[in-house]
Design a protein around this motif. Structure first.
Motif, PDB file in Angstrom:
ATOM      1  N   SER A 186      31.344 135.173 -49.528  1.00  0.00           N
ATOM      2  CA  SER A 186      30.580 136.298 -50.053  1.00  0.00           C
ATOM      3  C   SER A 186      30.658 137.536 -49.154  1.00  0.00           C
ATOM      4  O   SER A 186      30.577 138.656 -49.646  1.00  0.00           O
ATOM      5  N   HIS A 187      30.829 137.330 -47.832  1.00  0.00           N
ATOM      6  CA  HIS A 187      30.919 138.496 -46.949  1.00  0.00           C
ATOM      7  C   HIS A 187      32.092 139.399 -47.340  1.00  0.00           C
ATOM      8  O   HIS A 187      31.987 140.624 -47.303  1.00  0.00           O
ATOM      9  N   VAL A 188      33.206 138.772 -47.678  1.00  0.00           N
ATOM     10  CA  VAL A 188      34.387 139.542 -48.069  1.00  0.00           C
ATOM     11  C   VAL A 188      34.098 140.325 -49.356  1.00  0.00           C
ATOM     12  O   VAL A 188      34.459 141.498 -49.477  1.00  0.00           O
ATOM     13  N   ASP A 189      33.420 139.667 -50.294  1.00  0.00           N
ATOM     14  CA  ASP A 189      33.069 140.348 -51.550  1.00  0.00           C
ATOM     15  C   ASP A 189      32.213 141.573 -51.266  1.00  0.00           C
ATOM     16  O   ASP A 189      32.398 142.630 -51.870  1.00  0.00           O
ATOM     17  N   VAL A 190      31.266 141.413 -50.345  1.00  0.00           N
ATOM     18  CA  VAL A 190      30.371 142.519 -50.012  1.00  0.00           C
ATOM     19  C   VAL A 190      31.176 143.707 -49.473  1.00  0.00           C
ATOM     20  O   VAL A 190      31.036 144.841 -49.930  1.00  0.00           O
ATOM     21  N   ILE A 191      32.047 143.423 -48.503  1.00  0.00           N
ATOM     22  CA  ILE A 191      32.816 144.521 -47.893  1.00  0.00           C
ATOM     23  C   ILE A 191      33.717 145.181 -48.936  1.00  0.00           C
ATOM     24  O   ILE A 191      33.803 146.406 -49.021  1.00  0.00           O
ATOM     25  N   ASN A 192      34.366 144.370 -49.750  1.00  0.00           N
ATOM     26  CA  ASN A 192      35.243 144.932 -50.775  1.00  0.00           C
ATOM     27  C   ASN A 192      34.469 145.788 -51.771  1.00  0.00           C
ATOM     28  O   ASN A 192      34.988 146.770 -52.287  1.00  0.00           O
ATOM     29  N   ALA A 193      33.215 145.397 -52.014  1.00  0.00           N
ATOM     30  CA  ALA A 193      32.424 146.138 -52.992  1.00  0.00           C
ATOM     31  C   ALA A 193      32.026 147.518 -52.478  1.00  0.00           C
ATOM     32  O   ALA A 193      31.855 148.444 -53.269  1.00  0.00           O
ATOM     33  N   GLY A 235      24.170 138.384 -52.352  1.00  0.00           N
ATOM     34  CA  GLY A 235      23.595 137.280 -51.603  1.00  0.00           C
ATOM     35  C   GLY A 235      23.539 137.503 -50.113  1.00  0.00           C
ATOM     36  O   GLY A 235      23.219 136.590 -49.360  1.00  0.00           O
ATOM     37  N   ALA A 236      23.864 138.708 -49.650  1.00  0.00           N
ATOM     38  CA  ALA A 236      23.836 138.958 -48.213  1.00  0.00           C
ATOM     39  C   ALA A 236      22.395 139.123 -47.732  1.00  0.00           C
ATOM     40  O   ALA A 236      21.571 139.726 -48.410  1.00  0.00           O
TER      41      ALA A 236
END
Lengths: 401, 278, 294
Positions: free
Chosen positions: A36-43, A324-325
């Motif tokens: 999920s961390h990667v998703d957050v940064i990409n977003a 979810g962060a």
């Protein structure tokens, strides 16, 4: 046939050797923990890319791989990464080896909006030194419980209370009172540390003398074994599903496991910091933040610092909440709109402020390893509690030598 | 043949037990892979109640599984072709008595030794070497490390196949004026084709499934192979997506299963033709 | 004259492979031999110091290493014994069927083809202590649940069974292939002499495949001795260190903790042990080759 084959081989070779991308304005590479961390940064990265004419690539790696890649790359003259994500116990190892850029020297001013317990993790020496990394994602272990199984009883605020509830639930048919996460290594150590702290024990004193054979540690381990006797020993996936389904009453865990289970009767509370109703309260939740730092061998220190500030800003954390962060900023925890949607934020903030960090030593990985083995010896009955803790003391002293 | 009657049911019973034992976990993997996400909670029924490709779609959409397949194929095919080309030539020389040269004994010993030594012993120094050579952002370290695994294996197995061939054929061809290169390519190689196929399949499998070196040498998800991608699906901090893992397992099995299915007669002929005689 | 061009050809053909192998193996081996005598810590800011045999002394005083060593040896012995024995039995069984041999050998091979990572994860799902299939089935008979992977009495054997599950087909395939090469006449002769099934197996099949059995045993010993993936995913060496293995020990110290010097010493010891285990084979094989090759 032969020609086709060699042609194919040549094409494959070229594909294998070709550098990944063509020349581009500026490329920043973030080595992050996968998921999920990667998703957050990409977003959130698009805005920064536009404003600074750069391209951001995010590499999602698994936990042990991430540490290894960062450390191995640190020896190269020109680093491959511009920002790296770090699990907070790695900080002593990483800063001692000079792998990170000193942000304070680079002109970074500490931001009072960060939860102090989180900000302290990124300083070397811990809490008092210069800042080398900023808290990107918060996390702290919590008591995870199923409200239906507690049957109206209060969520216990002492470990004796937890044991009493566990006994009562476990007596019911097919129910599990308390689930320990007793796999050897990181799981059992992370699961046991909150008890050790609640009982007033610790691994080291302030002068690095090993304390794991203290009376408090023995009492804590004995209670842990009693909890197991009134419950079960699962790995994390089973812990989450058993508590969420109402099969098991209580367990410790990281909130990031449970974000998805909104509809269930499961909830989380601060980990009890007391032995019984009469004893003093100790901070007991174990903090485990994901920090972000800049490798000392980055090619773009200035832009990386800008990006680091952007990625840890309040706006980014608000945007990331839906993925979810867990935030690390007080203003985000207290944001009204978010608090409406995520009612457990208050619990999380309180637990983070009353949390403890794992011992700050570069040898933590080895300590976790040997302590995990001896705890596992104790809960499987191979050794007595006294014997296991005495052996753990010897082994930890060996590691520190 | 005598006493066949009373034993027959027992035989079938044993065989069925063995088949269930061997195949059930594979069935279970398939059955998890095709269930809907909603079904993968709590106690599961033996037979799926739902059917869906969502885990497969998920893998390709969010986990870049297509890229992993391409990476695995690239690394496996390149390293296999090189290992076969180098290994076959070397095995042939080592197997034939008429080639005599000083280092032959040492070479034989070294190849044998390499098949036996533990890979973890090579991992760290190789990493440091590759890092100093600046190769870590490419697939070269992985390809080289697979050569290190597969060349000794190929040489070791192929020597026995070459030795099993009668030398007379080569000798008579040599009398007819064929050069050494012609002997090797036209006379010898076609005769060891079954063995070659068996060895190629086994090497392909080793490379395709290799995990330890991949975990150490691969720097970026751009170069992730299938076993690496699969291992990231079982993450420490988040809940494990069993459906995705099962679907990934199914996909990882496909190319090898195809190979074995179509080349299995070669495989058996090859293996019984000499390699296992050693 | 002929001889010289012959040697040149031999060097041309064999040197590319040997060159690749030498660069990839001799340098690393020399490195670990050297590192093992130093206190090389990868993250250290100062150069490594020469400490002679300190790493080795520390290694043999480390009870966790000795435990990992003992586990690995015990696991290898048990796993290989059962894999070869069952593989042999299944080969005989499959061979006794008149039809369907091809289909049988294809489907039984599947477990061996799967990546070990996948194998470990499938079994983790089935062995789960919460909703795992195996415990659910036991529950039907009023048994369990058994905490297969975390109970100190079962974890070692659970991993053992998984390994046997995966690699019995491998032993089967090689032994089955070897049996294909036994001349049918030998069975007919034995049967005329009045030999029953057991006697046929004992006096015809077994002597014919004995060398193959040894070969399969050796191959499996080499691979099982490296056991890592399954343990790393399923138990992390626990409970009570009963499933810790040498490769995992080296991985922890070398790859996770960057103690290159210490991990190198452990690698050297592991290398020596496997060489010792395979010494008889190496000597025999090498002598035979020398004779044939010269």
């Amino acid at each position: 046939m032969k020609k086709t084959l060699s042609l194919l081989l040549a094409i494959l070779l070229v594909a294998a050797l070709a550098p990944s991308a063509l020349a581009e304005p500026t490329k920043l590479v973030i080595a992050a923990r996968g998921g999920s961390h990667v998703d957050v940064i990409n977003a959130v990265k698009a805005q920064f890319e536009q404003e600074n004419n750069c391209v951001i690539e995010v590499l999602g790696l698994e936990n042990p791989d991430l540490k290894q890649k960062i450390a191995l790359d640190s020896r190269n003259k020109a680093g491959a990464y511009d920002i790296v994500m770090l699990d907070d116990p790695w900080m002593p190892e990483v800063t001692e080896a000079g792998m990170l850029l000193n942000l304070t020297e680079k002109g970074y001013q500490d931001d009072a909006d960060f939860v102090p317990a989180s900000l302290a993790l990124g300083k070397a020496p811990y809490g008092t030194g210069d800042t080398f990394a900023l808290p990107f994602a918060g996390n702290v272990t919590l008591l995870f419980y199923n409200a239906e199984l507690l049957a109206g009883a209060q969520v216990p605020d002492s470990w004796q209370g937890v044991l009493d509830v566990a006994k009562a639930v476990n007596a019911q048919d097919g129910k599990v009172g308390y689930v320990i996460r007793g796999q050897q290594g990181n799981p059992i150590v992370g699961d046991f540390m909150p008890l050790l702290w609640a009982f007033g024990g610790n691994i080291f004193d302030a002068d690095w003398n090993v304390l794991v054979d203290s009376q408090q540690a023995k009492d804590a381990l004995n209670l842990y074994i009693q909890l197991l006797a009134n419950g079960a020993n699962y790995e994390k996936n089973d812990i989450v599903s058993s508590v969420a389904d109402g099969k098991a009453a209580m367990s410790l865990g990281w909130p990031s496991w449970y974000i998805s289970g909104k509809a269930s009767t499961a909830g989380y509370a601060k980990i009890p910091g007391k032995v019984d109703a009469d004893s003093a309260e100790n901070p007991a939740g174990m903090i485990g933040n994901w920090l972000m730092g800049i490798p000392a061998n980055t090619q773009h220190p200035d832009l990386a610092l800008q990006l680091l500030t952007y990625l840890t800003s309040a706006d980014t954390q608000k945007a990331a909440a839906s993925s979810g962060a867990v935030p690390t900023r007080i203003s985000v925890f207290n944001d009204e709109a978010l608090a409406q949607e995520y009612p457990f934020y208050a619990t999380l903030l309180e637990a983070t402020q009353a949390s403890r960090e794992r011992p700050r030593t570069p040898r933590w990985g080895d300590i976790e390893n040997v302590f995990g083995i001896e705890l596992s010896n104790a809960i499987s009955g191979i050794k007595t509690v006294d014997q296991a803790l005495a052996d753990a003391k010897v082994a930890i002293e060996d590691v520190m030598r | 043949m005598r006493a066949a009657l009373p034993k027959r049911p027992v035989k079938y019973l044993i065989l069925s037990l063995f088949l269930v034992w061997t195949l059930f976990p594979i069935y279970w993997m398939f059955s998890l892979a095709i269930r809907e996400k909603g079904e993968l909670f709590g106690a599961l029924s033996l037979v799926p109640r739902s059917f869906s490709f969502e885990h497969f779609v998920d893998l390709f959409k969010t986990k870049a599984f297509g890229l992993s397949i391409v990476n695995s194929l690239t690394v496996t095919l390149i390293s296999l072709s090189l290992a076969l080309a180098l290994g076959l030539a070397c095995a042939y020389i080592l197997a034939r008595a008429r080639f005599r040269f000083k280092l032959k004994g040492a070479m034989l010993f070294w190849v044998l030794l390499l098949r036996i030594l533990p890979p973890i012993a090579f991992a760290l120094p190789l990493y440091i070497l590759m890092s100093d050579a600046g190769l870590l952002s490419t697939k070269i370290p992985l390809i080289l490390s697979h050569l290190l695994i597969n060349i000794p294996f190929i040489v070791w197995f192929m020597i026995t196949f070459f030795e099993a061939l009668p030398v007379e054929v080569e000798e008579s061809a040599a009398v007819d004026g064929a050069s050494e290169q012609q002997l090797f390519l036209r006379i010898v190689l076609p005769q060891v084709l079954p063995g070659l196929t068996a060895v190629a399949i086994l090497s392909f499998m080793t490379s395709w499934n290799e995990y330890l070196y991949s975990a150490i040498f691969v720097q970026s998800p751009r170069n992730f192979t299938i076993p690496l991608t699969l291992s990231t699906l079982n993450s420490e901090q988040e809940l494990t997506q069993w459906g995705n893992i099962a679907a990934g397992g199914v996909l990882s099995l496909v190319p090898i299963a195809i190979f074995v299915l179509f080349a299995q007669n070669f495989l058996i002929a090859g293996l019984s033709g000499g390699a296992v005689k050693e | 004259m002929k001889k010289k061009s012959n040697a040149l050809y031999a060097y041309m053909m064999s040197s590319p492979a040997m060159l690749v192998l030498t660069v990839l193996s001799i340098f690393p081996l020399l490195f670990i031999l050297w590192y093992s005598l130093t206190d090389y810590y990868y993250l250290s800011t100062r150069p490594p110091r020469f400490i002679l045999f300190d790493n080795y002394a520390k290694l043999f005083q480390d009870r966790y290493f000795m435990q990992a060593l003992g586990n690995t040896l015990r696991f290898t012995a048990l796993a290989v014994f059962f894999e070869v024995l069952l593989g042999l039995a299944v080969a005989v069984l499959v061979k006794s069927f008149k039809r369907g041999q091809e289909a049988l050998r294809t489907v039984t091979l599947l477990p061996t083809l799967l990546p070990p990572v996948t194998v470990a994860l499938i079994w983790q799902i089935m062995l789960s202590n919460n909703y795992g299939l195996i415990n659910n089935l036991l529950g039907l008979f009023g048994l369990g649940p058994v905490n297969w992977l975390m109970d100190v009495n079962t974890a070692f054997y659970a991993i053992l069974v998984i390994d046997i599950w995966q690699y019995t087909p491998f032993a089967f395939l090689l032994l089955y292939a070897a049996m294909q090469g036994i001349p049918q006449g030998q069975y007919e002769a034995a049967s005329i002499d009045g030999a029953g099934r057991w006697a046929q197996f004992r006096y015809v099949t077994l002597p014919n495949v004995l060398r193959n059995v040894l070969m399969v045993t050796l191959l499996r010993v080499i691979d099982t001795f490296r056991l890592f993936d399954k343990v790393n995913i399923l138990t992390k060496g626990g409970p009570a260190n009963t499933t810790a293995t040498i490769t995992q020990y080296i991985y922890h110290n070398g790859v996770n903790m960057f103690k290159v010097g210490f991990a190198s010493a452990a690698s050297v010891v592991m290398t020596l042990i496997i060489l010792f285990l395979a010494a008889g084979y190496i000597r025999q094989n090498f002598k035979a080759r020398e004779k044939a090759g010269r």
